[in-house]
Design an enzyme around this catalytic site. Sequence first.
Site, PDB file in Angstrom:
ATOM      1  CB  SER A  56      44.365  55.051  43.439  1.00  0.00           C
ATOM      2  OG  SER A  56      44.722  56.595  43.375  1.00  0.00           O
TER       3      SER A  56
ATOM      4  CG  HIS B  86      41.369  51.262  43.021  1.00  0.00           C
ATOM      5  ND1 HIS B  86      42.769  50.661  43.158  1.00  0.00           N
ATOM      6  CD2 HIS B  86      41.619  52.379  42.404  1.00  0.00           C
ATOM      7  CE1 HIS B  86      43.428  51.701  42.443  1.00  0.00           C
ATOM      8  NE2 HIS B  86      42.928  52.489  41.955  1.00  0.00           N
TER       9      HIS B  86
ATOM     10  CD  GLU C  92      43.423  47.102  44.149  1.00  0.00           C
ATOM     11  OE1 GLU C  92      44.502  46.512  43.813  1.00  0.00           O
ATOM     12  OE2 GLU C  92      43.211  48.280  44.653  1.00  0.00           O
TER      13      GLU C  92
ATOM     14  CG  ASN D  62      47.859  52.265  42.521  1.00  0.00           C
ATOM     15  OD1 ASN D  62      48.130  52.012  41.578  1.00  0.00           O
ATOM     16  ND2 ASN D  62      46.723  52.790  42.919  1.00  0.00           N
TER      17      ASN D  62
END
Length: 382
Positions: free
Chosen positions: A122, A143, A155, A194
């Site tokens: 992540s 991801h 992602e 994130n």
Amino acid sequence: MMSTINQITVIGSGVMGHGIAQISAMAGYEVVIRDIQQSFLDKAMEKINWSVNKLAEKKKINQTEAEKIISRIHPIVDIQQSLKNSELIIEAVPEDLRLKHKVYQELDKYADKDVIFGSNTSTLPISEISSFTSRPNRFIGLHFFNPPQLMKLVEVIPGDKTDKQITDLVINFVSKIGKIPILCKKDVPGFIVNRIFIPLVHEAMYSLDRSKSSLVEVDSASKYKMALPMGIFELADYTGLDVIHKATNEMYSRDKKVVFPHPKIQELFENKELGQKTGKGFYLYQGDNYERIQLTEELAEKFDPISLVSVAVNNASWLLSNEVCDKNELEQALMLGMGLKRELFETAEIFGINNIIDTLQYLSSKFGTFYEPDKYLLSMKK
Ligand code: 3HC
């Protein structure tokens, strides 16, 4: 050079690993799921059964399909056997660079020469993890979002040595499993989603301190005023405070501007109050099953989430200034990866761009550079 991917191995059977194995099997792939202990795999298969049954209950799939999906998933402990004929390895082991190093050395030793390595990290740097293998050109970040069964976003993050063909193949694979790939053009801390999500949890804690509001008031406001599908603390508990804590440390160690860590996150982590999975985090839970917090529009009226909106918009602006993605990709990523029900910059307009800039300038004068408004945001001043 292979042109398609047929067989997959998922390394790690936790929250992400089991979900990734399940959706790959749902798309018709034969999938091996590997972990270091049979008991972990048993638990993962239990969760897959629960999820597949839930989807059948909701008539998203029928009973025959449900059984076929389960039969395509092969839990295996032996690493060498788990990699046999595998063309794509998706690694979803805990976010610890030393652990990843060890795992990749083993994978590198036993995997076929044409294999593709996809890491579900992540926040760890893709180029650095890729150097743990002898073939960084076949390595890529892949991801997924929790729960992988429901969140549409993946992602895709190439490292500095990733072959273009590998990126194309992986993007194609992501589409085949019914997900929407978004290319993260730079290997930056937190990638796209994130970079918004993790700092928001910390800001929610700070705003709780500053406002003397309650958890459910902040959460209700994040849901009803910021258009998040869950409250921000509820989402943190759902994601896991261990995941959030590790992501925070990793992002902060690479870039002090990305997150302003609040000590409460470390405290919860150290007390093993990791959220839903341990029965306690910000909230208390009855068990480790899917459970929601009651939030209401009335409670939302008691808290103004302006500092949360400001921090989210500021970090989003940083992504745009640094050309990590464009504005459409950013909004799409937030809707598909965090379930935002309205575009972030639309929320920004509702709260007022000038109000957001003023809030950030005030906060940066009191608490430092983390809050300094980004140049993209400043260019929007009216
Ligand atoms: N499989 C199948 N069904 C599931 C499921 C799963 N894994 N998890 C939940 N469901 C079911 C629920 O049981 C519920 O069923 P029910 O109607 O029978 O009770 C149904 O899905 C819908 O759930 P809810 O009614 O609770 O409500 P929502 O409409 O809010 O949808 C959600 C749930 C999709 C989880 C939504 O709340 C959401 O998008 N939340 C945000 C999640 C998010 O932001 N994830 C990203 C976190 S960051 C991350 O993962 C990155 C990492 O690197 C940190």
